[in-house]
Design a protein around this motif. Structure first.
Motif, mmCIF file in Angstrom:
data_model
loop_
_atom_site.group_PDB
_atom_site.id
_atom_site.type_symbol
_atom_site.label_atom_id
_atom_site.label_comp_id
_atom_site.label_asym_id
_atom_site.label_seq_id
_atom_site.Cartn_x
_atom_site.Cartn_y
_atom_site.Cartn_z
ATOM 1 N N ALA A 5 0.753 -1.208 0.012
ATOM 2 C CA ALA A 5 -0.231 -0.009 0.000
ATOM 3 C C ALA A 5 0.955 1.350 0.142
ATOM 4 O O ALA A 5 0.659 2.096 -0.739
ATOM 5 C CB ALA A 5 -0.980 -0.056 1.157
ATOM 6 N N VAL A 6 1.925 1.246 0.724
ATOM 7 C CA VAL A 6 2.834 2.357 0.752
ATOM 8 C C VAL A 6 3.626 2.885 -0.643
ATOM 9 O O VAL A 6 3.460 3.682 -0.862
ATOM 10 C CB VAL A 6 3.875 2.236 1.958
ATOM 11 C CG1 VAL A 6 4.987 3.163 1.715
ATOM 12 C CG2 VAL A 6 3.150 2.383 3.318
ATOM 13 N N VAL A 13 0.942 4.236 -2.995
ATOM 14 C CA VAL A 13 0.690 5.509 -2.640
ATOM 15 C C VAL A 13 1.805 6.434 -3.051
ATOM 16 O O VAL A 13 1.615 7.563 -3.739
ATOM 17 C CB VAL A 13 0.366 5.924 -1.185
ATOM 18 C CG1 VAL A 13 0.426 7.274 -0.748
ATOM 19 C CG2 VAL A 13 -1.181 5.162 -0.830
ATOM 20 N N ALA A 51 2.228 6.834 -6.598
ATOM 21 C CA ALA A 51 0.874 7.698 -7.310
ATOM 22 C C ALA A 51 1.685 9.091 -6.775
ATOM 23 O O ALA A 51 1.372 10.110 -7.661
ATOM 24 C CB ALA A 51 -0.379 7.492 -6.515
ATOM 25 N N ALA A 52 2.182 9.426 -5.805
ATOM 26 C CA ALA A 52 2.498 10.630 -5.416
ATOM 27 C C ALA A 52 3.757 11.187 -6.340
ATOM 28 O O ALA A 52 3.855 12.374 -6.766
ATOM 29 C CB ALA A 52 3.161 10.876 -4.041
ATOM 30 N N ALA A 79 -5.484 8.126 -3.360
ATOM 31 C CA ALA A 79 -4.802 7.433 -2.350
ATOM 32 C C ALA A 79 -5.040 5.936 -1.934
ATOM 33 O O ALA A 79 -4.345 5.030 -2.053
ATOM 34 C CB ALA A 79 -4.584 8.280 -0.920
ATOM 35 N N LEU A 80 -6.273 5.817 -1.692
ATOM 36 C CA LEU A 80 -6.975 4.620 -1.670
ATOM 37 C C LEU A 80 -6.660 3.648 -2.817
ATOM 38 O O LEU A 80 -6.414 2.370 -2.752
ATOM 39 C CB LEU A 80 -8.586 4.516 -1.203
ATOM 40 C CG LEU A 80 -8.983 5.210 0.117
ATOM 41 C CD1 LEU A 80 -10.424 5.548 0.415
ATOM 42 C CD2 LEU A 80 -8.254 4.598 1.300
ATOM 43 N N TYR A 81 -6.985 4.114 -3.954
ATOM 44 C CA TYR A 81 -6.871 3.400 -5.367
ATOM 45 C C TYR A 81 -5.470 2.907 -5.404
ATOM 46 O O TYR A 81 -4.950 1.995 -5.753
ATOM 47 C CB TYR A 81 -7.478 4.116 -6.386
ATOM 48 C CG TYR A 81 -7.282 3.525 -7.709
ATOM 49 C CD1 TYR A 81 -8.191 2.630 -8.169
ATOM 50 C CD2 TYR A 81 -6.121 4.031 -8.663
ATOM 51 C CE1 TYR A 81 -7.865 1.844 -9.557
ATOM 52 C CE2 TYR A 81 -5.998 3.482 -9.812
ATOM 53 C CZ TYR A 81 -6.775 2.379 -10.184
ATOM 54 O OH TYR A 81 -6.659 1.738 -11.230
ATOM 55 N N ALA A 82 -4.604 3.916 -5.211
ATOM 56 C CA ALA A 82 -3.097 3.726 -5.191
ATOM 57 C C ALA A 82 -2.607 2.727 -4.450
ATOM 58 O O ALA A 82 -1.702 1.936 -4.697
ATOM 59 C CB ALA A 82 -2.441 5.098 -5.081
ATOM 60 N N ALA A 83 -3.133 2.727 -3.165
ATOM 61 C CA ALA A 83 -2.728 1.653 -2.127
ATOM 62 C C ALA A 83 -3.185 0.228 -2.658
ATOM 63 O O ALA A 83 -2.245 -0.648 -2.509
ATOM 64 C CB ALA A 83 -3.449 1.910 -0.944
#
Length: 560
Positions: free
Chosen positions: A21-22, A25, A28-29, A89-93
């Protein structure tokens, strides 16, 4: 003989969901940071987050928009962007978790994000080929970061112990090759790593690699976001705005009569300061339009097309006047109304210069960001001070209020009369063209309803018994406010004292002296305009043509 527990210790552990998950995220960042840089170098409005946000605004049903405006006020755009980032963020995780287990799945998830960004960017009315650059650049950077971070996260699944079952002895006169770490799994396959017996603690090494990779990704994301913001501010027009000097108006605003501002604490001032003036529009990113490059084109059903630059606009006779604007989204007693001293050129003179053809009924006005409003042509030409405004309360228009030029037409709700950052006016008919909000179910023509608001006392106030001032504002633009009445607990109506006004296009302050008695009370107000129409008690929501009903305030008066 090797125990079952020892054998189990050599089986690769399942990749950590938290690490995945990290990884997602952070990837994505990185994608957003790089996209921001690319947008700063090309088109700031093409940033994927901004483009998706603008598309969300366009596609959101009117009831949801009304809820957002009523619940969050002028912070609705900040809430929208925040919501987009949370969902992202949730999707990226989730994408990161999938990528650690199967890189191909993570890449498909990233590709879906990029596709949505491209569609949103290209859906903008003024989109060009440049609009795809930020999303593509961000997607490429995100894919690279996701690959590195997912592999680093997968190594966290290596066993804690490096011990392995004893290997069979080498064949005579044959040297056993040294153990080598397993090469990385090819893209698209599951990550499985065998332990390296030369590493006393592969888990510690894996954690170190993951932390280093995460730190690099975070640094790239932050640097990209900051650099993108700095690049975007190169287009900032603050300096150009500060340098502007306006000629003296050919028609100055009438002097304010004595008593135009009752100066009651808590009562809205007659002039709304620029910083307090309401803002309701569809722009997530404020357009930065340099006056040296601005121009307005008037075309369509006209005898001659007219194009005017900002310098030419300032050479026209300028008119100064006090005008009150109201948003159609304003609930009964709401805050989306304000009064200011505007300076601008006559919009009617500009339209007449183009010589509209017979049958024309609408001015389809377009903002630099693609927003459109449909203004009745007859209203613009009927003699009221319909302005192409360049200044507000003695200074150049604030950027959030349409710098360098906007429309201001008294008597009509803003969505059909007050286009900010206006650059194009097409003379057409209501049958042939529909503006932004009309396509979403709002009325084509929207004269402002006669309304009032109670400012003092505030809703829920606790008061002392005795003489109490009940005060507020009322508006009936281009009709004028003739009277305001107040009642308590649905008793008889009492006429309020009205403040003076310079003309019929502004709001009007009012006050009524109430002898407050102990208890809980309901205070209501209503306005009557100079045509004889009295504000209705019938409650209606803002859509499709403005809210109605009596404004009210509930208060508690304590005993002496």
């Amino acid at each position: 003989m090797t125990s079952a527990s020892a054998v189990a210790d050599h089986q690769p552990r399942a990749p950590h969901a938290l690490a995945g998950a990290v990884a997602g995220v952070l990837a994505a960042a990185v994608a957003i940071g790089v996209a921001q840089v690319a947008a700063g170098l090309t088109v700031p409005e093409a940033s994927p987050v901004v483009a998706v946000g603008q598309a969300a605004i366009d596609l959101t049903p009117a009831p949801v928009k009304n809820f957002a405006i009523s619940a969050f006020g002028t912070a609705d755009k900040t809430v929208l962007l925040g919501g987009i980032l949370v969902v992202l963020a949730l999707y990226a995780a989730l994408v990161g978790i999938l990528a650690v287990r199967q890189l191909a799945l993570g890449m498909w998830g990233l590709a879906l994000f990029a596709f949505i960004g491209l569609v949103a960017a290209l859906s903008r009315p003024d989109s060009t080929a440049e609009y795809i650059v930020p999303t593509l650049a961000g997607a490429a950077a995100g894919a690279f970061a996701l690959t590195r971070l997912a592999r680093a996260a997968a190594r966290l699944g290596e066993p804690r112990s490096a011990a392995r079952p004893p290997a069979p002895p080498p064949a005579p006169e044959t040297l056993a090759p040294p153990d080598l770490p397993a090469p990385p799994a090819p893209a698209g396959s599951s990550f499985t790593y065998l332990p390296n017996p030369d590493d006393p603690d592969p888990r510690r090494t894996a954690r170190r690699r993951f932390l280093v990779s995460s730190g690099v990704a975070a640094a790239v994301a932050v640097a990209g976001t900051v650099a993108g913001r700095e690049l975007a501010t190169r287009r900032d027009v603050t300096l150009a705005r500060a340098k502007l000097r306006f000629p003296r108006p050919a028609v100055a605003a009438p002097p304010l009569p004595a008593g135009s501002d009752l100066r009651i604490p808590g009562l809205s001032s007659f002039i709304t300061p620029n910083g307090s003036f309401y803002r309701v529009d569809t722009a997530l990113l404020l357009p930065q339009v340099d006056p040296s490059s601005w121009q307005l084109r008037i075309h369509g059903m006209v005898e001659r097309e007219v194009t005017i630059t900002f310098a030419e606009l300032l050479r026209r006779p300028l008119i100064e006047d006090y005008l009150t604007l109201t948003c159609v989204s304003n609930p009964v007693g709401g805050p989306y109304v304000g009064n200011a001293r505007w300076l601008g050129a006559s919009l009617a003179d500009l339209i007449r210069q183009a010589r509209p053809r017979a049958g024309a009924s609408q001015l389809l006005c377009t903002s630099v960001d693609g927003f459109t409003s449909g203004t009745p042509l007859q209203v613009v030409l009927d003699g009221r001070d319909a302005l192409l405004a360049v200044a507000m309360n003695g200074s150049a228009l604030p950027v959030e209020h349409g710098f360098p030029a906007r429309m201001v037409i008294p008597g009509l709700y803003g969505y059909v009369s007050a286009t900010k950052w206006v650059t194009d006016i097409e003379v057409t008919t209501f049958a042939d063209a529909s503006a932004y909000w009309v396509e979403r179910g709002w009325s084509q023509q929207a004269p402002i309803k006669t309304e009032s608001r109670i400012d003092v006392p505030a809703i829920g106030s606790t008061l002392r018994p005795g003489p109490t001032q009940v005060a507020g504002v009322a508006w009936a633009q281009h009709k004028g406010v003739a009277a305001v009445e107040v009642r308590v607990d649905r008793g008889p109506w009492h006429e309020a004292r009205l403040a003076a006004v310079p003309d019929i296009d502004t709001w009007r302050q009012w006050v009524w002296e109430w002898q407050a008695t102990p208890g809980n009370h309901l205070i209501e107000a209503r306005a009557t305009d100079k045509t004889g129409y009295t504000q209705t008690a019938v409650q209606a929501p803002p859509e499709p043509n403005g809210a109605s009903g009596y404004p009210s305030a509930t208060v508690t008066v304590h005993g002496s």
